[in-house]
Write a protein that holds these residues in place. Structure first.
Motif, PDB file in Angstrom:
ATOM      1  N   TRP A  28      35.804  27.376  38.681  1.00  0.00           N
ATOM      2  CA  TRP A  28      36.047  28.818  38.577  1.00  0.00           C
ATOM      3  C   TRP A  28      36.028  29.292  37.128  1.00  0.00           C
ATOM      4  O   TRP A  28      36.538  30.366  36.815  1.00  0.00           O
ATOM      5  CB  TRP A  28      37.385  29.184  39.221  1.00  0.00           C
ATOM      6  CG  TRP A  28      37.343  29.117  40.715  1.00  0.00           C
ATOM      7  CD1 TRP A  28      37.606  28.027  41.492  1.00  0.00           C
ATOM      8  CD2 TRP A  28      36.976  30.165  41.618  1.00  0.00           C
ATOM      9  NE1 TRP A  28      37.441  28.333  42.818  1.00  0.00           N
ATOM     10  CE2 TRP A  28      37.055  29.637  42.924  1.00  0.00           C
ATOM     11  CE3 TRP A  28      36.598  31.496  41.451  1.00  0.00           C
ATOM     12  CZ2 TRP A  28      36.757  30.401  44.062  1.00  0.00           C
ATOM     13  CZ3 TRP A  28      36.307  32.244  42.578  1.00  0.00           C
ATOM     14  CH2 TRP A  28      36.385  31.705  43.862  1.00  0.00           C
ATOM     15  N   ARG A 223      34.398  34.821  47.879  1.00  0.00           N
ATOM     16  CA  ARG A 223      34.525  34.462  46.457  1.00  0.00           C
ATOM     17  C   ARG A 223      34.446  35.686  45.543  1.00  0.00           C
ATOM     18  O   ARG A 223      33.928  35.607  44.427  1.00  0.00           O
ATOM     19  CB  ARG A 223      33.461  33.445  46.074  1.00  0.00           C
ATOM     20  CG  ARG A 223      33.500  32.136  46.863  1.00  0.00           C
ATOM     21  CD  ARG A 223      32.281  31.299  46.541  1.00  0.00           C
ATOM     22  NE  ARG A 223      32.318  29.981  47.148  1.00  0.00           N
ATOM     23  CZ  ARG A 223      31.885  29.687  48.364  1.00  0.00           C
ATOM     24  NH1 ARG A 223      31.381  30.656  49.120  1.00  0.00           N
ATOM     25  NH2 ARG A 223      31.945  28.473  48.836  1.00  0.00           N
ATOM     26  N   GLY A 224      34.937  36.815  46.030  1.00  0.00           N
ATOM     27  CA  GLY A 224      34.957  38.025  45.209  1.00  0.00           C
ATOM     28  C   GLY A 224      33.835  38.992  45.516  1.00  0.00           C
ATOM     29  O   GLY A 224      33.864  40.140  45.075  1.00  0.00           O
ATOM     30  N   THR A 227      34.955  42.354  47.133  1.00  0.00           N
ATOM     31  CA  THR A 227      36.030  43.132  46.495  1.00  0.00           C
ATOM     32  C   THR A 227      35.559  44.503  46.028  1.00  0.00           C
ATOM     33  O   THR A 227      36.363  45.388  45.776  1.00  0.00           O
ATOM     34  CB  THR A 227      36.596  42.388  45.275  1.00  0.00           C
ATOM     35  OG1 THR A 227      35.546  42.228  44.293  1.00  0.00           O
ATOM     36  CG2 THR A 227      37.140  41.020  45.668  1.00  0.00           C
ATOM     37  N   LYS A 229      34.111  44.821  43.203  1.00  0.00           N
ATOM     38  CA  LYS A 229      34.166  44.765  41.742  1.00  0.00           C
ATOM     39  C   LYS A 229      32.889  44.192  41.126  1.00  0.00           C
ATOM     40  O   LYS A 229      32.669  44.322  39.926  1.00  0.00           O
ATOM     41  CB  LYS A 229      35.368  43.923  41.298  1.00  0.00           C
ATOM     42  CG  LYS A 229      36.710  44.475  41.753  1.00  0.00           C
ATOM     43  CD  LYS A 229      37.844  43.540  41.380  1.00  0.00           C
ATOM     44  CE  LYS A 229      39.188  44.065  41.873  1.00  0.00           C
ATOM     45  NZ  LYS A 229      40.288  43.124  41.563  1.00  0.00           N
ATOM     46  N   SER A 275      38.853  45.959  49.205  1.00  0.00           N
ATOM     47  CA  SER A 275      39.123  44.560  49.540  1.00  0.00           C
ATOM     48  C   SER A 275      40.227  44.432  50.586  1.00  0.00           C
ATOM     49  O   SER A 275      40.197  43.509  51.421  1.00  0.00           O
ATOM     50  CB  SER A 275      39.503  43.772  48.288  1.00  0.00           C
ATOM     51  OG  SER A 275      40.680  44.296  47.693  1.00  0.00           O
ATOM     52  N   GLN A 300      46.588  40.837  41.258  1.00  0.00           N
ATOM     53  CA  GLN A 300      45.693  40.511  42.361  1.00  0.00           C
ATOM     54  C   GLN A 300      46.467  39.973  43.564  1.00  0.00           C
ATOM     55  O   GLN A 300      46.156  40.296  44.710  1.00  0.00           O
ATOM     56  CB  GLN A 300      44.664  39.472  41.914  1.00  0.00           C
ATOM     57  CG  GLN A 300      43.629  39.987  40.937  1.00  0.00           C
ATOM     58  CD  GLN A 300      42.641  38.914  40.519  1.00  0.00           C
ATOM     59  OE1 GLN A 300      42.768  37.745  40.912  1.00  0.00           O
ATOM     60  NE2 GLN A 300      41.655  39.291  39.716  1.00  0.00           N
TER      61      GLN A 300
END
Length: 331
Positions: A28, A223-224, A227, A229, A275, A300
């Motif tokens: 990550w 994995r995002g 979201t 973003k 999200s 978060q």
């Protein structure tokens, strides 16, 4: 927080359970230890009293951080979910892949679930976690070099010894779960599931529903990706595994962004994040018991936990599902 019974067990897990892969830093692009611990504690304050980790996450580092976090809490109020069967410190079993650890050292990952390895892994995990029992002990990935019988009988011994409360699997298909059930009572299967990865709906979900097995959905925000973003041109930190995954190609980021914009009004009218709508939709799908969600910091973690408060009508769930059916990502 909303809680759900995990299969036919006494475990009552929060529908948003803390996933501690990113906390370990490995794959990550690194992580801040203190921020990771603060994230776990902030999640707990929101009712997230369960943490899912694994030895392979940072080669023990994630479990160490989980142990530090729960030292500040009452052990009997926190449910620890960890795993076994992925070794970076031995070369036995089924070779998985090569990687680089948090210190830049080359390592080789093997899937190995023989009895002696499981017993060692359990003892090592207990030490890192600072506890004398694990609430849910899960094989991380199938090991084709070891009979499932040997693996499950070893876990059964740990249960009888009081070191493990319940047994689970991860990434098992129906045939593997069926074989495992001959030797041990399984509580659950931890499996990838998100709006853009729904293949388990074909066989695994019906099987788990029929036999009262819990499903722990991991990577529910992909994995995002989900979201809102991530925009085209997003650059990942060095060592971040997401850089090579097709989901994060610019053309797919464009498509996902367009989809998320369609459901954003549902979030806006509730003063929530996109999200959080995504997570609630996931939790409303048949067979999904909980969603495992990671967090790099306290902010978060709190945002994720508050997804449990979202209420979606049947019409809204159907609207989201219909829009999803139109989303076609490129491989």
């Amino acid at each position: 927080m909303q809680y759900r019974k995990l299969g036919d067990t006494a475990l009552e897990l929060p529908v948003i359970t803390f996933g501690a892969w990113a906390a370990g830093g490995w794959m990550w692009g690194g992580a801040d230890d203190q921020e990771a611990i603060k994230a776990m504690l902030a999640a707990y304050d929101e009712g997230v009293n369960a943490i899912d980790t694994a030895p392979i996450y940072g080669q023990g580092h994630s479990e160490v951080l989980v142990g530090k976090a729960i030292k500040e809490l009452s052990r009997d109020k926190v449910q620890i979910l960890t795993k076994f069967g992925m070794r970076w410190d031995d070369n036995k079993g089924d070779f998985g892949f090569k990687s680089i650890d948090n210190f830049g050292k080359d390592i080789a990952i093997y899937k190995y679930a023989a009895k002696e390895s499981i017993i060692k892994e359990c003892e090592d995990s207990l030490k890192r976690l600072g506890t004398d029992y694990i609430d849910l002990y899960q094989i991380h990935w199938p090991d084709v070099t070891t009979p499932i019988q040997e693996t499950m009988q070893a876990v059964e011994e740990l249960i009888k010894a009081g070191k493990v409360r319940y047994a689970g699997v991860c990434n098992y298909d129906v045939a593997q779960m069926t074989e495992a059930e001959k030797y041990i009572k399984l509580a659950s299967n931890q499996i990838p599931y998100s709006m853009v990865k729904r293949d388990i709906e074909q066989e695994i979900v019906p099987y788990c529903l029929a036999l009262d097995k819990g499903i722990l959905a991991y990577s529910p925000l992909e994995r995002g990706l989900l979201t809102g973003k991530m925009k085209p041109g997003h650059v990942f930190n060095e060592g971040d595994h997401r850089a090579g995954i097709y989901f994060f190609k610019d053309e797919n980021l464009v498509k996902v962004d367009a989809f998320l914009n369609k459901i954003k009004p549902l979030a806006d009218e509730r003063n929530m994040l996109v999200s959080q709508i995504v997570l609630r939709w996931t939790l409303e799908q048949p067979g999904i018991t909980i969603a495992l969600v990671g967090a790099r910091n306290a902010k978060q973690a709190v945002e994720n936990a508050k997804a449990a408060r979202v209420q979606l009508s049947k019409e809204e769930i159907k609207f989201i599902s219909n829009e999803l059916d139109k989303l076609q990502l490129s491989l």
